[in-house]
Design an enzyme around this catalytic site. Structure first.
Site, PDB file in Angstrom:
ATOM      1  N   ASP A 375     -27.274  23.027   2.447  1.00 35.57           N
ATOM      2  CA  ASP A 375     -27.358  23.477   1.071  1.00 35.57           C
ATOM      3  C   ASP A 375     -27.232  22.255   0.161  1.00 35.57           C
ATOM      4  O   ASP A 375     -26.648  21.231   0.546  1.00 35.57           O
ATOM      5  CB  ASP A 375     -26.222  24.461   0.805  1.00 35.57           C
ATOM      6  N   ASP A 377     -26.666  22.131  -3.959  1.00 39.23           N
ATOM      7  CA  ASP A 377     -25.666  22.176  -5.035  1.00 39.23           C
ATOM      8  C   ASP A 377     -24.354  22.773  -4.535  1.00 39.23           C
ATOM      9  O   ASP A 377     -24.321  23.869  -3.965  1.00 39.23           O
ATOM     10  CB  ASP A 377     -26.199  22.992  -6.210  1.00 39.23           C
TER      11      ASP A 377
END
Length: 548
Positions: A375, A377
């Site tokens: 991932d 952010d």
């Protein structure tokens, strides 16, 4: 001064096998000096983060050069010496070093140079564990991991530039050996390259080291530019970085074989006169081949007037074994033949797939490789909301170095990220491309540029059409991971996803990938079956590397 001096003059592959023991000594004795004596230039394979003081003896060093080295060692005042080589020269160096405790292997008259010796119960034990057993015998044992290699960002950039424009999958071959009896005939490599090109349409990359360039270039010239290419002269770190870019590597028992194994590159190792059990690549992704029934295998002769063990291991036999193990993915390789390293200024434009930076490495095709899906952010960088300008993007401290650890273990690094700001009109796809170029460059400084970036630019409420705008790629849907696996030849069962939200874990579970969540300060996750939780990004990496 206290501390330990290790000696292993050569070869390069043997030193790769010694690296886990070096790391174990560094981790169990973090404050003690650690020195290593080897032949120049093999010390370049030792990762700088080990903090090892290198002493490198020139090849064919004179007696005067040897005495000069002894004087340097005496000034260091180590209190332990472990000679893991044990030839007459290292025995003499050990004796003259004046180090209070000297230990070596129990070899004939050389044992007199040491205070204590070690006679291994099984001298053909895998070399990594033989070195560990030696140190344990003298009270310096500890857990041994897989060899970890490293290289600088400049080495990574050089490697990326050298594979630019080469089709995937990329087969590396190393037709050289330190002595003749170990060599697979050049004509066999030529025939194998022909079969590879016929099956994949890709060229082979011929590797070479000092003194081997003429042979490599002659083989390339014989095969022609459509079937083969090679590289310029490289330093050892550049060589390692380039080898890490291959999808499959074919070689006899050589130093590069051990480097490929350490990197996690699927390796086809061809054996004849040497002992397979001591050094052959271990792991299901590798293939170790030898003559099926010769009685004289593992004779350890450096020159053999017959050479049947390697000559009669035919290209057809080797190709059939390669095809049986790896051939199921060849069709997917050739279908993905357009996956090339981007030229400067290019950006990927496939729907659902993120832009790739100008120096980013291509996705790895061919042999199924393990990956870590990341991932963006909140995991790689702080999440302030919508990052709409490249200058606002910054990584969490230390993320690049942790990702480098995963790359050194052979994992592909694949970013998978929801970026609904595109659908919401908060930033354009071109701005997102610039943000990811900045991210790629920042991670590249630590040798950890992502192999690919996959993006979901959608949002169910935008644009406002009065009905949901559904897609298959927005997390927790598994679309991004499944697409990456199909395009890049990823082994999902052996892969992981790292995120900071439950939806990241759900995406992993939906795709059949093992998830680990990073709990930022103040965040408590519910108890989720099958989901690991770490308190830091480094902790997540530790957990991944601890898994089988």
């Amino acid at each position: 001064m206290s501390g330990t001096l290790l000696i292993r003059l050569k070869g390069l592959g043997d030193i790769v096998h010694l690296l886990p023991a070096m790391r174990m000594l560094r981790e169990t004795r973090p404050d003690e000096p650690l020195g290593f004596l080897c032949q120049k230039p093999f010390g370049a394979i030792v990762p700088p983060d080990l903090g090892v003081t290198l002493f490198q003896l020139p090849p064919h060093a004179s007696f005067a050069e040897t005495l000069s080295l002894v004087r340097r060692l005496r000034r260091q005042r180590y209190d332990r010496l472990f000679d893991l080589f044990g030839n007459p020269r290292t025995a003499l160096i050990s004796l003259l070093s004046g180090i209070p405790f000297r230990a070596g292997f129990d070899y004939r008259v050389r044992r007199l140079a040491y205070h204590a010796t070690f006679a291994p119960p099984d001298p053909n034990r895998h070399l990594t564990h033989l070195f560990g057993q030696f140190l344990e015998h003298f009270g310096c044992g500890g857990p041994l991991g897989h060899p970890r290699l490293s290289w600088a960002a400049a080495d990574e950039a050089r490697a990326v530039s050298l594979v630019r424009g080469l089709d995937r999958p990329l087969l590396g071959i190393n037709p050289h050996t330190t002595y003749p009896s170990k060599a697979w005939p050049l004509g066999h490599y030529r025939a194998l390259a022909d079969r590879w090109h016929a099956a994949t349409g890709s060229r082979v990359l011929v590797f070479w080291g000092p003194g081997e360039e003429a042979t490599a270039r002659a083989l390339v010239a014989d095969l022609g530019p459509a079937r083969a290419c090679t590289h310029p002269a490289l330093t050892i770190p550049e060589f390692v970085a380039l080898l890490a870019r291959t999808d499959l590597f074919v070689t006899a028992d050589t130093g590069p074989m051990n480097i490929a194994w350490a990197l996690g590159v699927p390796t086809v190792a061809l054996f004849g006169p040497t002992t397979r059990r001591a050094v052959a690549p271990r792991g299901d992704q590798h293939l170790v081949l030898h003559h099926p029934d010769l009685a004289c295998l593992e004779c350890h002769k450096e020159v053999c007037p017959d050479g049947a063990c390697m000559r009669e291991l035919t290209p057809d036999q080797v190709w059939d074994q390669i095809w049986a193990k790896f051939g199921a993915t060849v069709e997917s390789w050739t279908e993905a033949a357009g996956r090339l390293v981007p030229q400067p200024g290019e950006r990927g434009t496939a729907v659902g797939r993120g832009p790739r930076g100008p120096t980013e490495a291509p996705p790895t095709g061919g042999v199924r490789r393990r990956a870590v899906f990341l991932d963006r952010d909140g995991t790689l960088n702080p999440d302030p909301g919508y990052i709409s300008r490249p200058e606002d993007f910054a990584l969490f401290p230390g993320v690049g170095k942790e990702l480098r650890r995963l790359r050194e273990k052979g994992f592909l690094l694949v970013v998978v990220t929801n970026q609904s700001g595109v659908a919401r009109g908060k930033f354009t796809p071109e701005t997102l491309a610039a943000i990811h170029a900045r991210m790629t460059a920042s991670l590249g400084e630590d040798g950890a540029a992502p192999d690919a970036i996959y993006v979901c630019p959608h949002h169910p409420g935008y644009p406002r059409t009065g009905r949901p705008n559904l897609c298959l790629c927005r997390k927790p849907a598994p679309g991004l991971v499944l697409r990456a696996a199909e395009e890049m030849g990823i082994d999902l069962a052996g892969s992981f996803v790292v995120g900071d939200r439950v939806k990241d874990a759900q995406m992993g579970i939906n795709a059949g990938v093992r998830p680990v969540l990073v709990a930022q300060p103040g965040v408590v996750f519910p108890d989720l079956p099958g989901v690991a939780v770490a308190t830091s990004f480094g902790g997540a990496v530790d957990w991944i590397l601890s898994q089988p």
